[in-house]
Each structure stands twice: as structure tokens, then as C-alpha cells.
Write an enzyme that holds these catalytic residues in place. Structure first.
Site, short mmCIF file in Angstrom:
data_model
loop_
_atom_site.label_atom_id
_atom_site.label_comp_id
_atom_site.label_asym_id
_atom_site.label_seq_id
_atom_site.Cartn_x
_atom_site.Cartn_y
_atom_site.Cartn_z
N CYS A 407 0.84 -1.19 0.00
CA CYS A 407 0.00 0.00 0.00
C CYS A 407 0.89 1.25 0.00
O CYS A 407 1.52 1.55 -1.01
CB CYS A 407 -0.95 -0.06 1.20
SG CYS A 407 -2.37 1.02 1.05
N HIS A 537 -3.46 -5.52 0.74
CA HIS A 537 -2.78 -5.93 1.97
C HIS A 537 -2.71 -7.45 2.05
O HIS A 537 -3.62 -8.07 2.59
CB HIS A 537 -3.52 -5.39 3.19
CG HIS A 537 -3.38 -3.92 3.35
ND1 HIS A 537 -2.40 -3.34 4.12
CD2 HIS A 537 -4.09 -2.90 2.82
CE1 HIS A 537 -2.51 -2.03 4.06
NE2 HIS A 537 -3.53 -1.73 3.28
N GLU A 539 -1.14 -9.25 3.93
CA GLU A 539 -0.97 -9.76 5.30
C GLU A 539 -2.29 -10.14 5.96
O GLU A 539 -2.30 -10.85 6.96
CB GLU A 539 -0.24 -8.73 6.18
CG GLU A 539 -1.03 -7.47 6.53
CD GLU A 539 -0.90 -6.35 5.50
OE1 GLU A 539 -0.59 -6.66 4.33
OE2 GLU A 539 -1.13 -5.18 5.85
#
Ligand SMILES: *[C@@H]1O[C@H](CO)[C@@H](O)[C@H](O)[C@H]1NC(C)=O
Ligand SMILES: *[C@@H]1O[C@H](CO)[C@@H](O)[C@H](O)[C@H]1NC(C)=O
Length: 565
Positions: A407, A537, A539
Site C-alpha cells: 500500500c 494488503h 498480510e
């Protein structure tokens, strides 16, 4: 009938209630059961989107764009499920539901009260979650774990405790089980384990009409036998209902510890789990999951070689704000049998200004950065530290150090590349300065379907790998050559599509885009072992046994194992 396991906390918060709750879920999953989770937070906020990461830790984003906190991330990772915003109950959500109903006249002009209206709304909400299909199979969960935030006895949690008291009768004894997590502090030079706080919190619980089926005692060392007997006697439970959870080397060890002391048999008995028909294939899946889990914990204890990743960000002294990134890195390192060493670097410490105010810190930070095997710049907001991040990206690009920019980290890579390779010295992001003359990152809002007036691009979206990237893109290879992937987003600003051709001409390839081709999702640099940025994202979708591919890429490259094809 769904079985419910409620997890409450006593004494103080932050003693690992969430870990015990999610570990219970992992244990039940190993039997082949379908497990879901609810986190109750006794706050008035409606969602976590507006909460400061400073006093709240990370904002975690769900598939449906729900902005929640790290506990739901924990459940997703441990239970390997995908949850939605309905799995997070807050006082605010319940009250606004009840008030809306009242305004609509649903209560027929009766007086609306905490008991029964709020407590009913809580129970109905829980039943709604338990009736929701858990995945595409359309099947409902067998077990629903409910974690009640805060501690029993708080003013805030009282309506929820009362709702749980009623709920045990609504669903019946054999479908309701309560785990009370407590702390056994150690005092004095001889290290005496104290049971009084636990006794008092169990008394509070009983006073509210709830009986613990299991008292999970958190302690730094194993419980002394006398201590267990004391808790059993003073809290009116059998000794086998006292579960000692000492500190272990990682959270992954907690399910193993619980299984070793017979918790599976305990839940089987207590919740009559044998009533539930589990198909053969799910039983096998469960066993396989457990074997892999065991292997993970065993290899965790035998990690000698390390991999060092520098995380350059803000609030790096508050590691909670990057917990998912940390988990994703840990999962990937474990997959390559490495111990993860993180160097948290505060971005402003890399800026030349710091050399004037605190030269020691400045040099230390640069030394940390340069000595790392790989560099990661996570998402973030605000203009502080941007220049430090740009310098870190420049170092990574120029010295063939593996780099993953997420990002904001992707924007940073673009700003650096534009300034130093594309001859755009003023390149900057319109997010930090709306008047910048060379905006390489611009405002590209998406009108929200769920938040009135919201403009954030939030939740699960598709990314399509571009034609011709089958053999050239490392990222695509890491995803097994797929044509498209789905990842979670949370942002408003994106790479300026008008400048893409310029960047590509200089060797920065936009290998993944959205369906319109206007939003840049993945960028990757030619002639570099691993220099990758992504707008989404990754993650948020990592699992201990299934790390997110981009993190695998970063770790593998940091170990020198990734070569450009
Ligand atoms: C649920 O939403 C509330 C309200 O914003 C938030 O404070 C809390 O952290 C969220 N809980 C979880 C587990 O995400
Ligand atoms: C930091 O400051 C010192 C003293 O002013 C100077 O000699 C040195 O070159 C500076 N280092 C960097 C990397 O700018």
C-alpha cells in the site's frame, strides 16, 4: 444444534484470552468440526475504522470491508476461516440496532430496557452468526466460540454477561460451556503463586449467574500442585477443571499444551460432541491439520538460522499496529525453517535531519537497515517519515536488497523510482500534498456500498495478472501462475495511471491490475532479485500453515533463493 463456548476474562485484560479461545478452536478443528468465532467488545464504537492505531493497535480488514481489530485476525489465522463484520459485536452495534427498532415502532410503544431488550438483541445476534454458513459449502458451524472482551465485573461488560447468563438456558446445558481465563501472579523473592485474584474473579462470575466449566490459569511457570488444589477448592470446581496455561515459546504451542492435558476429552464430554456427525473426509482433514500443526511447533523449537527483515514505518515502537505484517512474515519464515528477526526502524530516523539532532540514532538506524536481509514498508497514513521511507526504498533498489512495499510502501517505491530513475525530482503523492506538481500517486476513491458517504476502497477485490506475465513475473509464479487473485484492500490513493507507461519504459512493470486496468495492483522491477509493491494488503490473508505468497517471496529472496527467470 450449534455448541457455544464462551470465554470470559478475570483479574486484568491482556492475559491471552484470545489465544486460549482461538487455541480451543484449533483443537476442535482437529476433530473435523466446523468452528466460527465471535468477538464481543464492550465499546460504543460501531467499527474500528475511525479508531487510532495508537491506542488500539492495528485495524484489521475483513473480506466484506469490515474494519475490526487484531483479535478477529487472530481467529481467522488460527481457525483458517474468513469472518465478516457480523462476527464482531460491540455495545454500539447492539444499541444502534435496538434504537433503530424502537424508532420503527417494533416494540409497540413499550418501555425499552437493557434487560430484556438489549440482552435479547445480543442473544439474537449470536444465534444469527451461528446460523450463518461458514464457507461456500453453505454449512453451518458446529461450534461457535464467543470471546467476551474486558473483564467480568466491568460496568461495560455487564449487559453481555447477563445476556450470556440467559443464553445458557436458551441453548441448554450440553450446548454451552464457559472458560474463564484468569491470572496467577507470582510475588515475593521465593516466587509464590497467588490464587486470590482468581478466587475473587470467579466469585464475580458466579455472582453474575455464570459457572466456569474451566478455569484457565495463566502463569509464567507451571502451576504448583498445591495451587491447583487451592483453586479447585476455593472456586468450587473439580481439579481437572483447572487448566494451567504457562508461558510457552509461541502462541502456536498453546493448542498442543491444551491437548496434552486432555482438553479434547474434556470438551467431548462436556459438550456431548459425539452427538455431532462428522463426515470421514473432514475427520481426515482435521487429523492432517493437526499433524501439520504439531510439525510447525516442533520445527519452531529447532530454528537456528535466522532471516532478518527491516520494517520501516511509523509508530514502530508500537508493534501492535503491524501485527498482521509480523504474523505474515513469521508464517513465511517458518515455512522456510528460519527464525524471524525483525528490525523495527522508525522512518524519520533515516532522514538527514536526524543526523543533526541525534546522530547516534541516525547511524544506528542506517546500520540496522543496511544489515537486513530484506526490507518491508507496510501501509500507513500521514506525511511524517515519507522521506526516510523513500531513502530506504532507494537503498533496496540500488543494492539488490529484497523489498516488499505494501500500500503506502508501494507508493514509496514509485515516488523513489520516479525521482531517481525517471527524472521527476518533484515526484510525490497527492495524499501527502494535494498540490504537488508531479503527483505519481493520486486520489482514486471508490464509492462505498456499505459506508454512507465512504470513499475508501475496502475489502476483497480482484487483481488480474496482465497478459504476457506468465513467465516474466515473479509474483505470478509465487501465486502458482494463476490468472487472478483476490485480496483485501484499504486505501483511497493509487498509482497515477497516466504515468504508468513512463515507469514501464524504465523497467518497472505493472504486472497486476484491477478489472478496469486503471488501478495498479502489483508492481515489480526488472533486473532485481525481488522489488515488489502491492496496493492491497496480503498480510490479512496469511495462515500459519499457508503463508501469503508475497511474504514467501520476500523471505525466499532474502535468503538468496529467488532468481529472476
Ligand atoms: C469490533 O468493533 C469495535 C468497534 O469499533 C472495535 O473497537 C473492536 O476492536 C472490534 N473488535 C474486533 C475483534 O475486531
Ligand atoms: C552526519 O553529520 C556529520 C557531522 O555533521 C557529518 O560529518 C556526516 O557526513 C553526516 N552523515 C551523513 C550520512 O550525512
Amino acid at each position: 444444534m450449534t455448541k457455544f463456548i464462551v470465554v470470559t476474562g478475570g483479574v486484568i485484560s491482556g492475559i491471552g484470552k484470545g489465544v486460549i479461545a482461538s487455541s480451543t478452536g484449533t483443537l476442535l478443528k482437529s476433530l473435523g468440526l466446523r468452528v466460527t468465532a465471535i468477538k464481543i467488545d464492550p465499546y460504543l464504537n460501531i467499527d474500528a475504522g475511525l479508531m487510532s492505531p495508537l491506542d488500539h493497535g492495528e485495524v484489521f480488514v475483513l473480506n466484506d470491508g469490515g474494519e475490526v481489530d487484531l483479535d478477529l485476525g487472530n481467529y481467522e489465522r488460527f481457525l483458517d476461516v474468513e469472518l465478516s463484520r457480523i462476527n464482531n459485536i460491540t455495545t454500539g452495534k447492539i444499541y444502534s440496532e435496538v434504537i433503530e427498532k424502537e424508532r420503527r415502532g417494533d416494540y409497540l410503544g413499550k418501555t425499552v430496557q437493557v434487560v430484556p431488550h438489549i440482552t435479547d438483541a445480543i442473544q439474537n445476534w449470536i444465534e444469527r452468526v451461528a446460523a450463518m454458513p461458514i464457507d461456500e459449502s453453505g454449512e453451518q458451524p458446529d461450534v461457535c466460540i464467543i470471546e467476551l472482551g474486558g473483564t467480568v465485573g466491568d460496568i461495560e461488560s455487564a449487559p453481555f454477561v447477563e445476556a450470556m447468563r440467559q443464553f445458557q438456558f436458551r441453548v441448554g446445558q450440553e450446548n454451552f460451556c464457559l472458560i474463564h481465563v484468569s491470572l496467577i501472579p507470582v510475588v515475593g523473592s521465593v516466587g509464590e503463586q497467588k490464587t486470590k485474584p482468581t478466587q475473587m474473579s470467579v466469585r464475580d462470575l458466579r455472582g453474575a449467574g455464570l459457572t466456569p466449566d474451566l478455569i484457565a490459569c495463566r502463569s509464567s511457570a507451571p502451576l504448583n500442585e498445591g495451587v491447583r488444589a487451592k483453586i479447585s477448592m476455593f472456586c468450587h470446581v473439580a481439579p481437572e477443571q483447572v487448566l494451567a496455561v504457562r508461558d510457552v515459546s509461541s502462541v502456536y504451542h498453546v493448542p498442543v499444551l491444551m491437548r496434552d492435558v486432555g482438553m479434547i476429552e474434556f470438551f467431548k464430554r462436556r459438550l456431548s460432541l459425539d452427538q455431532i456427525q462428522i463426515p470421514q473426509d473432514r475427520q481426515l482433514q482435521g487429523q492432517k491439520l493437526w499433524n501439520n500443526w504439531l510439525e510447525l511447533t516442533q520445527s519452531y523449537d529447532r530454528l537456528f538460522d535466522t532471516v532478518t527483515i527491516a520494517i520501516v514505518g511509523k509508530y514502530t515502537n508500537l508493534h501492535d499496529s503491524y501485527i498482521s505484517v509480523y504474523k505474515a512474515l513469521e508464517h513465511a519464515s517458518l515455512a522456510y525453517r528460519r527464525k524471524l528477526e525483525i528490525r523495527w526502524i522508525e522512518a524519520t530516523d533515516l532522514e538527514p535531519e536526524k543526523n543533526k539532532t541525534d546522530p547516534i540514532q541516525y547511524h544506528e538506524s542506517w546500520q540496522n537497515l543496511c544489515g537486513a536481509d530484506g526490507i518491508l514498508i507496510p501501509g500507513g497514513f500521514g506525511s511524517r517519515g515519507i522521506e526516510g521511507m523513500v531513502l530506504a526504498a532507494k537503498w533496496a533498489r540500488g543494492h539488490d536488497v529484497p523489498y516488499l512495499g505494501i500500500c503506502l510502501g508501494m507508493h514509496i517505491a514509485i515516488i523513489e523510482f520516479a525521482r531517481n530513475i525517471c527524472d521527476m525530482p518533484d515526484a510525490y503523492s497527492a495524499e501527502m500534498n494535494p498540490k504537488t506538481k508531479t503527483p505519481v500517486v493520486i486520489y482514486m476513491p471508490e464509492i462505498s456500498k456499505t459506508h454512507l458517504g465512504g470513499t475508501m476502497r475496502l475489502g476483497l477485490r480482484s487483481t488480474f495478472f496482465q497478459p504476457g506475465t506468465e513467465t516474466t513475473s515473479i509474483v505470478r509464479k509465487l501465486h502458482g501462475g494463476k490468472e487472478s487473485i483476490q485480496e483485501r484492500h484499504r486505501h483511497r490513493y493509487e498509482i497515477n495511471p497516466e504515468m504508468v507507461a513512463t515507469f514501464e519504459g524504465k523497467g518497472l512493470q505493472f504486472v497486476g491490475k484491477d478489472e478496469s486496468g486503471k488501478r495498479m495492483e502489483i508492481v515489480e522491477l526488472d533486473n532485481h532479485p525481488f522489488f515488489v509493491g502491492c496496493q492491497y494488503h496480503p498480510e490479512y490473508l496469511t495462515r500459519p500453515l499457508k503463508p501469503a505468497p508475497l511474504f514467501n517471496g520476500l523471505i525466499l529472496a532474502s535468503l538468496g533463493g529467488l532468481k529472476k527467470a
